[in-house]
Structure formats: structure tokens, C-alpha cells
Design a protein around this motif. Sequence first.
Motif, PDB file in Angstrom:
ATOM      1  N   GLU A 236       0.900  -1.467   0.022  1.00 12.46           N
ATOM      2  CA  GLU A 236       0.272   0.015  -0.076  1.00 12.46           C
ATOM      3  C   GLU A 236       0.823   1.082   0.093  1.00 12.46           C
ATOM      4  OE1 GLU A 236      -4.078   1.660   1.989  1.00 12.46           O
ATOM      5  OE2 GLU A 236      -2.425   0.934   3.495  1.00 12.46           O
TER       6      GLU A 236
ATOM      7  N   LYS B  19       0.809   1.257  -4.277  1.00 12.55           N
ATOM      8  CA  LYS B  19      -0.597   0.931  -4.239  1.00 12.55           C
ATOM      9  C   LYS B  19      -1.230   0.799  -5.593  1.00 12.55           C
ATOM     10  CE  LYS B  19      -4.920   2.169  -1.731  1.00 12.55           C
ATOM     11  NZ  LYS B  19      -5.657   2.225  -2.787  1.00 12.55           N
TER      12      LYS B  19
ATOM     13  N   ASP C   4      -4.142  -2.123  -6.860  1.00 11.16           N
ATOM     14  CA  ASP C   4      -5.464  -1.859  -7.020  1.00 11.16           C
ATOM     15  C   ASP C   4      -5.669  -2.206  -8.564  1.00 11.16           C
ATOM     16  OD1 ASP C   4      -6.284  -0.444  -4.729  1.00 11.16           O
ATOM     17  OD2 ASP C   4      -5.603   1.424  -5.608  1.00 11.16           O
TER      18      ASP C   4
ATOM     19  N   LEU D 185      -6.268  -4.450   1.878  1.00  8.70           N
ATOM     20  CA  LEU D 185      -4.936  -5.258   1.693  1.00  8.70           C
ATOM     21  C   LEU D 185      -4.796  -6.684   2.065  1.00  8.70           C
ATOM     22  CD1 LEU D 185      -2.261  -2.564   2.817  1.00  8.70           C
ATOM     23  CD2 LEU D 185      -3.203  -3.242   0.469  1.00  8.70           C
TER      24      LEU D 185
END
Length: 302
Positions: free
Chosen positions: A258, A262, A266, A275
Amino acid sequence: MLNRRSLIAAAAALVMSAGGAAAQDWKAKYPELVFAVIPAENGSGVTDRYQPLMDYLTKQLGTKVTLRVANDYAAVIEGQRAGNIHMAYYGPSSFARALMTGAKIDAFAIEVNADGTKGYHSVLYVKADSPYKSIEDLKGKNLCLVDPNSTSGNNVPRFALNKMGLKPDDFFGKVVYAGSHENAVIGVQQGTCDAAFNWWNDENESNLRRMERKGMAKYGDFRIIFKSDQIVNSPYAYLSDLPADLKAKIRDAFFSIEKNDKAAFDKIYEGKSQLWQPIDNESYVGIIELNKFVDELRKKKS
């Protein structure tokens, strides 16, 4: 002249040197790590979804990580049994099957839904404009399953049908293994099958929702006539005999994605998941029992 401070410094230097040597040792042994993914969707979709993760892991681990898109679930299992696949994304039943057939692997991360739950469902789709309202209405019709090692696309459906007193190969006109969740939906879309089992988290996320976002299907064109109890979410697993420091780096890369990349995370889940969280093999004992139950059904049939 040696004193206490110089001895401590020398010891620390030795420890650091040994740690660095260990890292170099595994990098020499593993100039490339192979990461395989079960075919939950068709090949190009898997590549688009997972290649950013491969790039991220390559950067974090300092050794090349190559994506392998398997033709079927069994290929991932056999690849890890043989030690040719170092990391893999499984479905619950295929992971349990790998353990049952002797693969020396450890689950280390589990998917987490947007609402924080760690489970999903098997659902049975029919066309929205079809006359079918229940499984009983499908007697003599054609059914699309996904793969013999799919949890939501085979094992849970067979368990559920057995509880209803139904034998799929006798009850349905034809039972077809489509090869992927997408292909199962396409089977209903094109009329090859009258119904298809598939994975479904909730109204906002499912294989069908992903297909809709790719322009492959419309969610409203299908209707759910059966939904299973919740199934434990899918794991990521690595070979048990990988060096401990390499496994630690893999876990750190996953659980720090993250803050580090990230966008790569995603890309996999299209912003529809939280997560990953740590997991272990014990969490899939129930799925092993499910696999054994389905194996017994197959034996009775034969």
C-alpha cells in the motif's frame, strides 16, 4: 589491543556480513522466481491484472519475478509440487488439493473483501429472462462448471447438490467444465449452458462484475438462483523450502504494498478489496475436508 567495544563491533560486523552473504546465496540460487496464477479469468486478463505486481516484486526482492498464467488449476499444483513455481495464487480448493498431493507449500497471505470479510460465495447464474427460478427447474438442462479443482465452480456446487439429493451427472442433461470462470459465464451467454456456477463476493464484486467492467457481459442479463454459505477467501502461497530471509522479504513486499506501490495492488482488485492479511495452512483444513467429500462422491459415481 582488543577491548569489549571492539569485540562487540567485530561481532556485529560478522553478523551483518553473514546476513549479506545469505542474501547473495539465495539470489545466486534464484536468479528468477516464478509466480503462477490459476485461470480464474482468460489469459490476457490475468496478465493485465498481475504484471504490475510482478514488476513490484522484482524491485522489492531484487531478483526477477516472472508471471506464469496456467492453462488449468492442476498446472499450478503440479508446478509447485515439482518446485518449478515458487509463488502462486490459488483458489481454496486448489490450494487444499496441492497440500493433499504432497506439495511443500505455505499460505502466507489471504484476500480481504472491501467490507473486511475474508470469504466469498458460489452462485448459480441463469439468464435473467429464462424461466428457471430454482435448481430443480434445471432438470435435464446443461450446466457449466469451471474446473475440477475450482472451489466455487465445482466442489462447493457438488457438495450443495449432494445435500439436495441431486447427482449432477444424472440430474443435468450435460455437465461441462468451461476452464475458467469467465468461460462458464460465456457458456450461459451463448446458450451452450443453461446455468453456470461462479464466484461472487457481493453485489459490488464478482467475476460477473469484472466481466461487465471489461465489456464482456452485462450483470443485469443474469440472475442468481442459488448462493452457497461463505467460503474462506483465496490464498497466496510460496514453497516451504525457500530461504527464510527470502520468504520474509516476500511477506514484507506483500504487506507493505500500500505504501510502496498501491497502484499495483489496485490493478489486481480494481479498488474493490482491502489489503492482504497474513494467513496459514490451518485456515484451509475445512477445505481439505470438502475436497475429500467430493473425492468420495467421484468414487461412488465410478
